[in-house]
Design a protein around this motif. Sequence first.
Motif, PDB file in Angstrom:
ATOM      1  N   LEU A 109     -14.590   3.948  -6.458  1.00  0.00           N
ATOM      2  CA  LEU A 109     -13.203   4.345  -6.698  1.00  0.00           C
ATOM      3  C   LEU A 109     -13.048   4.974  -8.084  1.00  0.00           C
ATOM      4  N   LEU A 110     -13.732   4.394  -9.072  1.00  0.00           N
ATOM      5  CA  LEU A 110     -13.662   4.953 -10.425  1.00  0.00           C
ATOM      6  C   LEU A 110     -14.217   6.372 -10.457  1.00  0.00           C
ATOM      7  N   MET A 111     -15.388   6.582  -9.873  1.00  0.00           N
ATOM      8  CA  MET A 111     -15.997   7.906  -9.916  1.00  0.00           C
ATOM      9  C   MET A 111     -15.206   8.921  -9.092  1.00  0.00           C
ATOM     10  N   TRP A 112     -14.584   8.486  -8.006  1.00  0.00           N
ATOM     11  CA  TRP A 112     -13.708   9.363  -7.214  1.00  0.00           C
ATOM     12  C   TRP A 112     -12.519   9.809  -8.059  1.00  0.00           C
ATOM     13  N   ASP A 113     -11.927   8.872  -8.798  1.00  0.00           N
ATOM     14  CA  ASP A 113     -10.772   9.226  -9.616  1.00  0.00           C
ATOM     15  C   ASP A 113     -11.180  10.151 -10.756  1.00  0.00           C
ATOM     16  N   ILE A 114     -12.328   9.894 -11.357  1.00  0.00           N
ATOM     17  CA  ILE A 114     -12.824  10.781 -12.415  1.00  0.00           C
ATOM     18  C   ILE A 114     -13.054  12.182 -11.868  1.00  0.00           C
ATOM     19  N   LYS A 115     -13.688  12.266 -10.708  1.00  0.00           N
ATOM     20  CA  LYS A 115     -14.028  13.568 -10.109  1.00  0.00           C
ATOM     21  C   LYS A 115     -12.799  14.419  -9.842  1.00  0.00           C
ATOM     22  N   ARG A 116     -11.743  13.812  -9.293  1.00  0.00           N
ATOM     23  CA  ARG A 116     -10.610  14.627  -8.863  1.00  0.00           C
ATOM     24  C   ARG A 116      -9.668  15.008  -9.997  1.00  0.00           C
ATOM     25  N   THR A 117      -9.836  14.408 -11.167  1.00  0.00           N
ATOM     26  CA  THR A 117      -8.990  14.777 -12.298  1.00  0.00           C
ATOM     27  C   THR A 117      -9.819  15.281 -13.479  1.00  0.00           C
TER      28      THR A 117
ATOM     29  N   PRO B 221      -9.737   2.351  -0.657  1.00  0.00           N
ATOM     30  CA  PRO B 221     -10.860   1.966   0.202  1.00  0.00           C
ATOM     31  C   PRO B 221     -10.712   0.606   0.873  1.00  0.00           C
ATOM     32  N   ARG B 222      -9.866  -0.267   0.336  1.00  0.00           N
ATOM     33  CA  ARG B 222      -9.694  -1.588   0.951  1.00  0.00           C
ATOM     34  C   ARG B 222      -8.572  -1.614   1.986  1.00  0.00           C
ATOM     35  N   MET B 223      -7.969  -0.473   2.225  1.00  0.00           N
ATOM     36  CA  MET B 223      -6.910  -0.372   3.229  1.00  0.00           C
ATOM     37  C   MET B 223      -7.532   0.027   4.553  1.00  0.00           C
ATOM     38  N   SER B 224      -7.191  -0.680   5.615  1.00  0.00           N
ATOM     39  CA  SER B 224      -7.785  -0.368   6.914  1.00  0.00           C
ATOM     40  C   SER B 224      -7.258   0.970   7.425  1.00  0.00           C
ATOM     41  N   PRO B 225      -8.063   1.714   8.201  1.00  0.00           N
ATOM     42  CA  PRO B 225      -7.581   2.980   8.768  1.00  0.00           C
ATOM     43  C   PRO B 225      -6.317   2.817   9.597  1.00  0.00           C
ATOM     44  N   ALA B 226      -6.234   1.716  10.345  1.00  0.00           N
ATOM     45  CA  ALA B 226      -5.055   1.496  11.189  1.00  0.00           C
ATOM     46  C   ALA B 226      -3.801   1.330  10.346  1.00  0.00           C
TER      47      ALA B 226
ATOM     48  N   ARG C 209      -8.075   7.874   2.213  1.00  0.00           N
ATOM     49  CA  ARG C 209      -8.799   6.606   2.329  1.00  0.00           C
ATOM     50  C   ARG C 209      -9.721   6.363   1.138  1.00  0.00           C
ATOM     51  N   ARG C 210     -10.307   7.415   0.569  1.00  0.00           N
ATOM     52  CA  ARG C 210     -11.201   7.230  -0.573  1.00  0.00           C
ATOM     53  C   ARG C 210     -10.469   6.640  -1.765  1.00  0.00           C
ATOM     54  N   GLY C 211      -9.185   6.898  -1.859  1.00  0.00           N
ATOM     55  CA  GLY C 211      -8.397   6.357  -2.955  1.00  0.00           C
ATOM     56  C   GLY C 211      -7.852   4.964  -2.681  1.00  0.00           C
TER      57      GLY C 211
ATOM     58  N   TRP D  19       0.799  -1.224   0.000  1.00  0.00           N
ATOM     59  CA  TRP D  19       0.000   0.000   0.000  1.00  0.00           C
ATOM     60  C   TRP D  19       0.836   1.281   0.000  1.00  0.00           C
ATOM     61  N   THR D  20       2.121   1.210   0.322  1.00  0.00           N
ATOM     62  CA  THR D  20       2.884   2.444   0.521  1.00  0.00           C
ATOM     63  C   THR D  20       2.887   3.332  -0.723  1.00  0.00           C
ATOM     64  N   LEU D  21       3.188   2.765  -1.881  1.00  0.00           N
ATOM     65  CA  LEU D  21       3.241   3.581  -3.090  1.00  0.00           C
ATOM     66  C   LEU D  21       1.859   4.087  -3.496  1.00  0.00           C
ATOM     67  N   LEU D  22       0.809   3.349  -3.145  1.00  0.00           N
ATOM     68  CA  LEU D  22      -0.542   3.835  -3.441  1.00  0.00           C
ATOM     69  C   LEU D  22      -0.902   5.018  -2.545  1.00  0.00           C
ATOM     70  N   VAL D  23      -0.402   5.019  -1.328  1.00  0.00           N
ATOM     71  CA  VAL D  23      -0.594   6.183  -0.456  1.00  0.00           C
ATOM     72  C   VAL D  23       0.140   7.389  -1.043  1.00  0.00           C
ATOM     73  N   VAL D  24       1.365   7.166  -1.512  1.00  0.00           N
ATOM     74  CA  VAL D  24       2.111   8.249  -2.163  1.00  0.00           C
ATOM     75  C   VAL D  24       1.362   8.736  -3.398  1.00  0.00           C
TER      76      VAL D  24
END
Length: 231
Positions: A108-116, A45-50, A41-43, A22-27
Motif C-alpha cells: 500500500l505504501l509503495m502504491w501510494d508513492i507511485k501514484r503521487t 486492499p483489506r476491503m472485500s471485492p463484494a 482495490r489496490r488502495g 470504507w466509503t470515504l476511503l473509496v472516495v
Amino acid sequence: MAATYGQFCPLAKAMEILDERWTLLVVRELLLGSSHFNEIRRGVPRMSPALLAKRLRTLERHGVVTHTADGYQLTECGRDLHAAVTSLGVWGLRWVTELGREDLDPQLLMWDIKRTLPVDRWPAEPTCVAVVFTDLEPRRSRWWVVVTHGVPDCCDFDPGVEPCATISVPLPLLTSVWRGDHPWSEAMRSQAVRIDAVAGVRGAIPQWFGQSRMADALAAMDAGDAVSRPG
C-alpha cells in the motif's frame, strides 16, 4: 430502507451517505485518480471485492459516482468532497499520530508513492531506485521505483533497469516520512537509513520521492496560518 439520523442538519444528511465503513476511503481513491475497480482495490486492499462493489453502487445511487465504459468517475457532487476529505486527512495527520504494526503495509505504501510521485523532478532518461525494507522478510522486502519518460511504475520484481540508488530503511520509518511525520532530512541522518547511490543522486532522493499529498496539504495549511498571523 436505509437508516437515517432523523435530523435536518446538513452534516447529518451528508453522513447518512458517507459514514459507512470504507466509503470515504473509496472516495479518497477516486479523488487520487483511480478509476477502474482493481485500481481502487489496490488502495483499499483489506476491503472485500463484494463490499467495494456495494459501496460503489451506493455512491452511484446518491449521485456521487458515475460508472461508464471508462470506469468509475466522481460527479461534480463527488469532486466537491475534495476539501472535506483533505481536511479530515490533515486532521488525522496532525492529531492521530500513533501507528500500530497492523497499519503498516509495504504494498500500500509503495502504491501510494507511485501514484503521487513528482515525476517532473526525475531525470529525463529511464531511472530506477530500489527500496529495501530492512525489517521485513525477503519476499516482501524489496521494491523498485522506475520512471520512464515521465511515467512512474513500482514493482516487487526486478524491472531490468539498473538502480542508481538503493534505499535501505525500516517500513515504519519510510511510512512515517511519507506521511509527513518526519522530514526526509531527519530520516537521512538516522543510522536506520542507508542510501547507496551513484554520485550526485543521494541528495536528490527527497525531491524525487517527495511526501504524501496529505503531508503537502498540512504543510501548506501551516504555512498559510503562519502568514496570516501578525508578526
